[in-house]
Design an enzyme around this catalytic site. Sequence first.
Site, PDB file in Angstrom:
ATOM      1  N   GLY A  88      11.816  42.835 114.049  1.00 56.63           N
ATOM      2  CA  GLY A  88      10.298  43.307 114.132  1.00 56.63           C
ATOM      3  C   GLY A  88       9.812  42.998 115.508  1.00 56.63           C
ATOM      4  O   GLY A  88       8.522  42.860 115.665  1.00 56.63           O
TER       5      GLY A  88
ATOM      6  N   ILE B  73       3.287  40.314 116.081  1.00 60.89           N
ATOM      7  CA  ILE B  73       3.583  38.966 116.041  1.00 60.89           C
ATOM      8  C   ILE B  73       5.052  38.753 116.532  1.00 60.89           C
ATOM      9  O   ILE B  73       5.287  37.701 117.290  1.00 60.89           O
ATOM     10  CB  ILE B  73       3.809  38.443 114.356  1.00 60.89           C
ATOM     11  CG1 ILE B  73       2.354  38.315 113.784  1.00 60.89           C
ATOM     12  CG2 ILE B  73       4.339  36.965 114.494  1.00 60.89           C
ATOM     13  CD1 ILE B  73       2.023  38.362 112.455  1.00 60.89           C
TER      14      ILE B  73
ATOM     15  N   ASP C  64      17.774  48.688 112.256  1.00 62.52           N
ATOM     16  CA  ASP C  64      16.998  49.024 110.817  1.00 62.52           C
ATOM     17  C   ASP C  64      17.448  47.931 109.986  1.00 62.52           C
ATOM     18  O   ASP C  64      18.798  47.932 109.520  1.00 62.52           O
ATOM     19  CB  ASP C  64      17.133  50.356 110.326  1.00 62.52           C
ATOM     20  CG  ASP C  64      16.234  50.480 109.132  1.00 62.52           C
ATOM     21  OD1 ASP C  64      16.279  49.480 108.358  1.00 62.52           O
ATOM     22  OD2 ASP C  64      16.088  51.597 108.649  1.00 62.52           O
TER      23      ASP C  64
ATOM     24  N   ASN D  86      11.341  38.461 111.022  1.00 62.67           N
ATOM     25  CA  ASN D  86       9.852  38.691 111.027  1.00 62.67           C
ATOM     26  C   ASN D  86       9.449  40.164 110.660  1.00 62.67           C
ATOM     27  O   ASN D  86       8.530  40.167 110.186  1.00 62.67           O
ATOM     28  CB  ASN D  86       9.551  38.332 112.367  1.00 62.67           C
ATOM     29  CG  ASN D  86       8.136  39.117 112.859  1.00 62.67           C
ATOM     30  OD1 ASN D  86       7.001  38.699 112.508  1.00 62.67           O
ATOM     31  ND2 ASN D  86       7.945  40.109 113.626  1.00 62.67           N
TER      32      ASN D  86
ATOM     33  N   SER E 150       3.928  35.196 104.177  1.00 60.05           N
ATOM     34  CA  SER E 150       2.641  35.743 104.225  1.00 60.05           C
ATOM     35  C   SER E 150       1.703  34.724 103.511  1.00 60.05           C
ATOM     36  O   SER E 150       2.471  34.135 102.576  1.00 60.05           O
ATOM     37  CB  SER E 150       2.370  37.096 103.734  1.00 60.05           C
ATOM     38  OG  SER E 150       1.006  37.611 103.692  1.00 60.05           O
TER      39      SER E 150
ATOM     40  N   TYR F 116       3.882  43.832  97.938  1.00 57.74           N
ATOM     41  CA  TYR F 116       3.911  42.989  99.247  1.00 57.74           C
ATOM     42  C   TYR F 116       3.996  41.520  98.820  1.00 57.74           C
ATOM     43  O   TYR F 116       4.956  40.741  99.197  1.00 57.74           O
ATOM     44  CB  TYR F 116       2.602  43.453 100.168  1.00 57.74           C
ATOM     45  CG  TYR F 116       2.792  42.470 101.336  1.00 57.74           C
ATOM     46  CD1 TYR F 116       3.493  43.136 102.366  1.00 57.74           C
ATOM     47  CD2 TYR F 116       1.917  41.619 101.484  1.00 57.74           C
ATOM     48  CE1 TYR F 116       3.395  42.535 103.593  1.00 57.74           C
ATOM     49  CE2 TYR F 116       1.875  40.777 102.701  1.00 57.74           C
ATOM     50  CZ  TYR F 116       2.721  41.327 103.896  1.00 57.74           C
ATOM     51  OH  TYR F 116       2.780  40.713 105.172  1.00 57.74           O
TER      52      TYR F 116
ATOM     53  N   LYS G 227       7.206  39.030  99.172  1.00 60.96           N
ATOM     54  CA  LYS G 227       7.009  37.682 100.256  1.00 60.96           C
ATOM     55  C   LYS G 227       7.163  36.119  99.533  1.00 60.96           C
ATOM     56  O   LYS G 227       7.703  35.462 100.107  1.00 60.96           O
ATOM     57  CB  LYS G 227       5.601  37.701 100.686  1.00 60.96           C
ATOM     58  CG  LYS G 227       5.574  39.131 101.816  1.00 60.96           C
ATOM     59  CD  LYS G 227       6.501  38.935 103.030  1.00 60.96           C
ATOM     60  CE  LYS G 227       5.992  39.894 103.962  1.00 60.96           C
ATOM     61  NZ  LYS G 227       6.756  39.754 105.403  1.00 60.96           N
TER      62      LYS G 227
HETATM   63  N1  LIG Z   1      -0.541  40.912 110.483  1.00 60.44           N
HETATM   64  C1  LIG Z   1      -0.891  40.301 109.068  1.00 60.44           C
HETATM   65  O1  LIG Z   1      -1.967  40.099 109.092  1.00 60.44           O
HETATM   66  C2  LIG Z   1       0.241  39.668 108.860  1.00 60.44           C
HETATM   67  C3  LIG Z   1      -0.043  38.542 107.757  1.00 60.44           C
HETATM   68  C4  LIG Z   1       0.985  38.005 106.944  1.00 60.44           C
HETATM   69  C5  LIG Z   1       2.256  38.203 107.030  1.00 60.44           C
HETATM   70  N2  LIG Z   1       2.478  39.212 108.017  1.00 60.44           N
HETATM   71  C6  LIG Z   1       4.036  39.479 108.497  1.00 60.44           C
HETATM   72  O2  LIG Z   1       4.113  39.536 109.635  1.00 60.44           O
HETATM   73  C7  LIG Z   1       5.376  40.197 110.137  1.00 60.44           C
HETATM   74  C8  LIG Z   1       4.989  40.942 111.491  1.00 60.44           C
HETATM   75  O3  LIG Z   1       4.256  41.974 111.204  1.00 60.44           O
HETATM   76  P1  LIG Z   1       3.163  42.383 112.363  1.00 60.44           P
HETATM   77  O4  LIG Z   1       1.620  41.745 111.862  1.00 60.44           O
HETATM   78  O5  LIG Z   1       3.501  41.991 113.646  1.00 60.44           O
HETATM   79  O6  LIG Z   1       2.876  43.678 112.027  1.00 60.44           O
HETATM   80  P2  LIG Z   1       3.627  45.032 112.993  1.00 60.44           P
HETATM   81  O7  LIG Z   1       3.395  46.420 112.392  1.00 60.44           O
HETATM   82  O8  LIG Z   1       2.991  44.899 114.535  1.00 60.44           O
HETATM   83  O9  LIG Z   1       5.094  44.478 113.328  1.00 60.44           O
HETATM   84  C9  LIG Z   1       6.182  44.874 112.116  1.00 60.44           C
HETATM   85  C10 LIG Z   1       7.420  45.440 112.991  1.00 60.44           C
HETATM   86  O10 LIG Z   1       8.310  45.312 111.890  1.00 60.44           O
HETATM   87  C11 LIG Z   1       9.232  46.626 112.283  1.00 60.44           C
HETATM   88  N3  LIG Z   1       9.947  47.042 111.174  1.00 60.44           N
HETATM   89  C12 LIG Z   1       9.611  47.572 109.910  1.00 60.44           C
HETATM   90  N4  LIG Z   1      10.512  47.918 109.102  1.00 60.44           N
HETATM   91  C13 LIG Z   1      11.658  47.534 109.786  1.00 60.44           C
HETATM   92  C14 LIG Z   1      12.997  47.622 109.381  1.00 60.44           C
HETATM   93  N5  LIG Z   1      13.384  48.174 108.272  1.00 60.44           N
HETATM   94  N6  LIG Z   1      13.745  46.902 110.397  1.00 60.44           N
HETATM   95  C15 LIG Z   1      13.489  46.675 111.411  1.00 60.44           C
HETATM   96  N7  LIG Z   1      12.162  46.459 111.896  1.00 60.44           N
HETATM   97  C16 LIG Z   1      11.376  46.911 111.265  1.00 60.44           C
HETATM   98  C17 LIG Z   1       8.316  47.472 112.836  1.00 60.44           C
HETATM   99  O11 LIG Z   1       8.827  48.541 113.554  1.00 60.44           O
HETATM  100  C18 LIG Z   1       7.141  46.678 113.567  1.00 60.44           C
HETATM  101  O12 LIG Z   1       7.514  46.674 115.005  1.00 60.44           O
HETATM  102  C19 LIG Z   1       5.697  41.189 108.844  1.00 60.44           C
HETATM  103  O13 LIG Z   1       6.612  40.654 108.070  1.00 60.44           O
HETATM  104  C20 LIG Z   1       4.454  40.877 108.094  1.00 60.44           C
HETATM  105  O14 LIG Z   1       4.494  41.335 106.724  1.00 60.44           O
HETATM  106  C21 LIG Z   1       1.632  40.101 108.816  1.00 60.44           C
END
Ligand SMILES: NC(=O)c1ccc[n+]([C@@H]2O[C@H](COP(=O)([O-])OP(=O)(O)OC[C@H]3O[C@@H](n4cnc5c(N)ncnc54)[C@H](O)[C@@H]3O)[C@@H](O)[C@H]2O)c1
Length: 283
Positions: free
Chosen positions: A14, A19, A64, A91, A144, A157, A161
Amino acid sequence: MHTPLRDRVALITGGAGGIGAATARKLAGQGAAVVVADRDGAAAEHVAAGLRAEGLGVRAVAMDQTDPEQVERVFSETAQANGGLDICFANAGWGRVDAFLDLPLATWNRHVAVNLTGTFLVCQAAARHMVQGGRGGSIIVNTSNGAVAPAALFSAYCATKAALNMLVQVMAGELGGHDIRVNAVMPGVTATAMTKDLLEQGMDRLVEAQTPLGRVGRPEDVAAAVAFLAGDDSSYVTGTAQLVDGGATHNVPRWFTTDYRRRGAAPWRLRHLETPTTEGDGT
Ligand SMILES: NC(=O)c1ccc[n+]([C@@H]2O[C@H](COP(=O)([O-])OP(=O)(O)OC[C@H]3O[C@@H](n4cnc5c(N)ncnc54)[C@H](O)[C@@H]3O)[C@@H](O)[C@H]2O)c1
């Protein structure tokens, strides 16, 4: 320059997201050779090119994580090209909001495929390559605060998690003998593409008001926690889950509440039950 992660190889899934990209900058800034893997290969390349332009050692690869063959290929190529693997930040994740009663099976299945099975595949590949390398390692899973605090409309979700938090604990037990540490980070609401729409609909003010530190999380907040868990400063830390949430998760207002956007001596007030108005509720 402070480079405690020099000679370390890190793979971030990711890595094109908010993040993931912030963590790539953080780990590479501390000297690690970083590979950002993402389902969106072009976006990953964009992130990597930007960080290379800052003089950082970051490469991109399309992957993926729901596809076991792609995961294995990317980890093998990364370990081979860089002489091993020391750090994996699992991530990548996916989330949609749905009422439990209406949650489509396809949406449930997608959460399980990306968040649970995909992260399992990533962690297993990382651990196997670390064992093969014989020099230990650190795996950090981005779960999360939803893993420990139920959030209505996030059943799939939160459930996936929460399962990852348990996976982290079991992995820590099994992999400690190989000097592989496994920990989770649990961000609260963090400003990234995942939350952009909700934050723009006014959730930003709500989160700020309900978070003791008075603001929405930044990707850099999570990246800093990951860097700690990735490096030697946490060499006796494994099987843990670190909240990075400004204190919000466990601070559920009970009788008295305040508006944390007002810093310092903010006034406290008794909470009142909000009675829905009839406006717009169809009655
Ligand atoms: N943003 C928040 O508030 C938050 C809070 C708690 C946890 N998270 C977790 O943080 C992590 C990162 O999320 P983020 O906030 O940076 O969001 P984001 O949408 O910016 O990044 C997520 C990334 O994961 C990639 N992705 C999705 N499915 C995929 C797959 N099958 N294979 C490979 N890559 C894949 C997407 O292309 C994207 O670039 C996630 O696991 C999310 O659940 C985010």
